[in-house]
Scaffold this active site. Structure first.
Site, PDB file in Angstrom:
ATOM      1  N   SER A 143       0.850  -1.193   0.000  1.00 29.76           N
ATOM      2  CA  SER A 143       0.000   0.000   0.000  1.00 29.76           C
ATOM      3  C   SER A 143       0.884   1.242   0.000  1.00 29.76           C
ATOM      4  O   SER A 143       1.994   1.224   0.560  1.00 29.76           O
ATOM      5  CB  SER A 143      -0.883   0.024   1.256  1.00 29.76           C
ATOM      6  OG  SER A 143      -1.564   1.259   1.350  1.00 29.76           O
ATOM      7  N   TYR A 157      -1.825  -0.518  10.335  1.00 29.86           N
ATOM      8  CA  TYR A 157      -2.003  -1.021   8.960  1.00 29.86           C
ATOM      9  C   TYR A 157      -0.815  -0.607   8.091  1.00 29.86           C
ATOM     10  O   TYR A 157      -0.252  -1.415   7.357  1.00 29.86           O
ATOM     11  CB  TYR A 157      -3.315  -0.480   8.389  1.00 29.86           C
ATOM     12  CG  TYR A 157      -3.507  -0.717   6.912  1.00 29.86           C
ATOM     13  CD1 TYR A 157      -3.980  -1.940   6.443  1.00 29.86           C
ATOM     14  CD2 TYR A 157      -3.217   0.281   5.973  1.00 29.86           C
ATOM     15  CE1 TYR A 157      -4.162  -2.163   5.076  1.00 29.86           C
ATOM     16  CE2 TYR A 157      -3.389   0.065   4.616  1.00 29.86           C
ATOM     17  CZ  TYR A 157      -3.857  -1.153   4.173  1.00 29.86           C
ATOM     18  OH  TYR A 157      -4.033  -1.363   2.820  1.00 29.86           O
TER      19      TYR A 157
HETATM   20  N1  LIG Z   1      -8.680  -0.302  -1.277  1.00 30.29           N
HETATM   21  C1  LIG Z   1      -7.629   0.478  -1.149  1.00 30.29           C
HETATM   22  O1  LIG Z   1      -7.735   1.719  -1.213  1.00 30.29           O
HETATM   23  C2  LIG Z   1      -6.279  -0.121  -0.930  1.00 30.29           C
HETATM   24  C3  LIG Z   1      -5.188   0.759  -0.895  1.00 30.29           C
HETATM   25  C4  LIG Z   1      -3.929   0.233  -0.706  1.00 30.29           C
HETATM   26  C5  LIG Z   1      -3.750  -1.121  -0.556  1.00 30.29           C
HETATM   27  N2  LIG Z   1      -4.827  -1.945  -0.585  1.00 30.29           N
HETATM   28  C6  LIG Z   1      -4.577  -3.376  -0.411  1.00 30.29           C
HETATM   29  O2  LIG Z   1      -5.180  -4.099  -1.456  1.00 30.29           O
HETATM   30  C7  LIG Z   1      -5.528  -5.395  -1.012  1.00 30.29           C
HETATM   31  C8  LIG Z   1      -6.984  -5.678  -1.325  1.00 30.29           C
HETATM   32  O3  LIG Z   1      -7.756  -4.676  -0.709  1.00 30.29           O
HETATM   33  P1  LIG Z   1      -9.301  -4.406  -1.084  1.00 30.29           P
HETATM   34  O4  LIG Z   1      -9.492  -2.956  -0.893  1.00 30.29           O
HETATM   35  O5  LIG Z   1      -9.636  -5.063  -2.359  1.00 30.29           O
HETATM   36  O6  LIG Z   1     -10.007  -5.176   0.145  1.00 30.29           O
HETATM   37  P2  LIG Z   1     -11.522  -5.601   0.410  1.00 30.29           P
HETATM   38  O7  LIG Z   1     -12.435  -5.033  -0.639  1.00 30.29           O
HETATM   39  O8  LIG Z   1     -11.787  -5.301   1.844  1.00 30.29           O
HETATM   40  O9  LIG Z   1     -11.473  -7.197   0.203  1.00 30.29           O
HETATM   41  C9  LIG Z   1     -10.714  -7.953   1.084  1.00 30.29           C
HETATM   42  C10 LIG Z   1     -10.616  -9.361   0.560  1.00 30.29           C
HETATM   43  O10 LIG Z   1      -9.723 -10.098   1.414  1.00 30.29           O
HETATM   44  C11 LIG Z   1     -10.395 -11.228   1.915  1.00 30.29           C
HETATM   45  N3  LIG Z   1      -9.821 -11.529   3.239  1.00 30.29           N
HETATM   46  C12 LIG Z   1      -9.716 -10.712   4.320  1.00 30.29           C
HETATM   47  N4  LIG Z   1      -9.085 -11.342   5.326  1.00 30.29           N
HETATM   48  C13 LIG Z   1      -8.794 -12.596   4.869  1.00 30.29           C
HETATM   49  C14 LIG Z   1      -8.179 -13.723   5.441  1.00 30.29           C
HETATM   50  N5  LIG Z   1      -7.711 -13.710   6.704  1.00 30.29           N
HETATM   51  N6  LIG Z   1      -8.061 -14.851   4.700  1.00 30.29           N
HETATM   52  C15 LIG Z   1      -8.522 -14.885   3.417  1.00 30.29           C
HETATM   53  N7  LIG Z   1      -9.109 -13.843   2.824  1.00 30.29           N
HETATM   54  C16 LIG Z   1      -9.261 -12.718   3.558  1.00 30.29           C
HETATM   55  C17 LIG Z   1     -11.873 -10.889   1.887  1.00 30.29           C
HETATM   56  O11 LIG Z   1     -12.645 -12.089   1.858  1.00 30.29           O
HETATM   57  P3  LIG Z   1     -14.233 -12.125   2.222  1.00 30.29           P
HETATM   58  O12 LIG Z   1     -14.961 -11.513   1.049  1.00 30.29           O
HETATM   59  O13 LIG Z   1     -14.537 -13.585   2.382  1.00 30.29           O
HETATM   60  O14 LIG Z   1     -14.417 -11.324   3.478  1.00 30.29           O
HETATM   61  C18 LIG Z   1     -11.932 -10.111   0.569  1.00 30.29           C
HETATM   62  O15 LIG Z   1     -11.937 -10.991  -0.533  1.00 30.29           O
HETATM   63  C19 LIG Z   1      -5.186  -5.427   0.483  1.00 30.29           C
HETATM   64  O16 LIG Z   1      -3.908  -5.997   0.668  1.00 30.29           O
HETATM   65  C20 LIG Z   1      -5.162  -3.948   0.840  1.00 30.29           C
HETATM   66  O17 LIG Z   1      -4.370  -3.716   1.990  1.00 30.29           O
HETATM   67  C21 LIG Z   1      -6.091  -1.473  -0.764  1.00 30.29           C
END
Ligand SMILES: NC(=O)c1ccc[n+]([C@@H]2O[C@H](COP(=O)([O-])OP(=O)(O)OC[C@H]3O[C@@H](n4cnc5c(N)ncnc54)[C@H](OP(=O)(O)O)[C@@H]3O)[C@@H](O)[C@H]2O)c1
Length: 248
Positions: A143, A157
């Site tokens: 991130s 985080y």
């Molecule tokens: N969104 C942003 O602005 C942003 C910015 C920087 C970095 N990121 C990074 O991008 C990545 C994806 O983020 P996102 O925004 O797409 O997240 P999200 O929409 O909250 O989705 C999270 C996903 O991770 C799964 N998950 C959570 N904990 C888990 C575990 N312990 N074991 C297996 N699966 C798990 C969830 O499964 P369920 O559906 O079953 O709950 C879901 O599929 C993360 O690493 C996040 O830190 C995101």
């Protein structure tokens, strides 16, 4: 032989977009999820209706026994693991460091760091030429928070993503001569459900005007960078970081 790609946390957001794009590149995609079975099955169904191959596996990647189960399911599938995307992560409610409990900090590190170590370990055991594997590629989803620190929101985080960056650098060197490339993508402010779990569903819209590009990003824009790093087009790229953050 089928090339298998494992995307952790692929039921929603960036992971789902990455799974869909990998399937268009011919990968058989393992769609991991922890709770939302319906969403994971919908990702698999969409990939299949578009002519691709995918299967869903439930596993909490912060738990070692679940990670072992996840990789056993992949071992049973026809083909070999060629790509791992360590994408699953959590965010917790916004809070200053002075208010954080040990339980919260440990929960964060276990879900965002231990998980990536465990999945990387299992992937290396299968991909490394040292273990008679065919090589492969790992992309860690870090991130921009690793660089920015997330003051007043969630420094825990941000620190977990700093650890992901160090894992990327160290592991990339450790396995560079064994046919495995390890890189990271650092997304900025992306429209997904994650911000709601931090207590502010509208966070991207609040912040977007302060970004150089003055807009939030879409999960598909992150998936493009991940899939490029995994691909043979990036064959001489390892131990590096691609910032996809609208200029921040
Ligand atoms: N969104 C942003 O602005 C942003 C910015 C920087 C970095 N990121 C990074 O991008 C990545 C994806 O983020 P996102 O925004 O797409 O997240 P999200 O929409 O909250 O989705 C999270 C996903 O991770 C799964 N998950 C959570 N904990 C888990 C575990 N312990 N074991 C297996 N699966 C798990 C969830 O499964 P369920 O559906 O079953 O709950 C879901 O599929 C993360 O690493 C996040 O830190 C995101």
């Amino acid at each position: 032989m089928n090339r298998i790609a494992l995307v952790t946390g692929a039921s929603r957001g960036i992971g789902a977009a990455t799974a869909r794009l990998l399937a268009t590149q011919g990968y058989h995609v393992c769609v991991n999820y922890v709770r939302n079975e319906a969403a994971a099955n919908a990702v698999v169904a969409q990939i299949q209706s578009d002519g691709g191959q995918a299967f869903a596996v439930q596993a909490d990647v912060s738990q070692e026994k679940d990670v072992l189960h996840l990789f056993q399911q992949i071992d049973r599938y026809q083909g070999y693991l060629h790509a791992l995307v360590n994408n699953a992560a959590i965010l917790m409610p916004q809070m200053r460091v002075e208010d954080m409990t040990a339980d919260r900090i440990n929960h964060m590190l276990c879900h965002n760091v231990t998980s990536a170590f465990l999945c990387s370990r299992e992937a290396v055991r299968r991909m490394s030429t040292r273990h008679l594997g065919k090589g492969g590629s790992i992309v860690n989803v870090s991130s921009a928070a690793a660089r920015l620190g997330s003051a007043g929101e969630y420094v825990d985080y941000a620190a977990s993503k700093g650890a992901i960056d160090t894992l990327t650098k160290g592991l990339s060197i450790e396995v560079a001569a064994e046919g495995i490339r390890v890189n990271a993508v650092r997304p900025g402010f992306i429209y997904t459900d994650m911000h709601a779990s931090g207590g502010e569903p509208g966070r991207v819209d609040r912040i977007k005007s302060s970004l150089p590009m003055q807009r939030g990003g879409q999960p598909e824009e992150i998936a493009e960078a991940i899939v490029w790093l995994l691909s043979d087009a990036a064959s001489y790229v390892t131990g590096t970081f691609v910032d996809v953050a609208g200029g921040r």
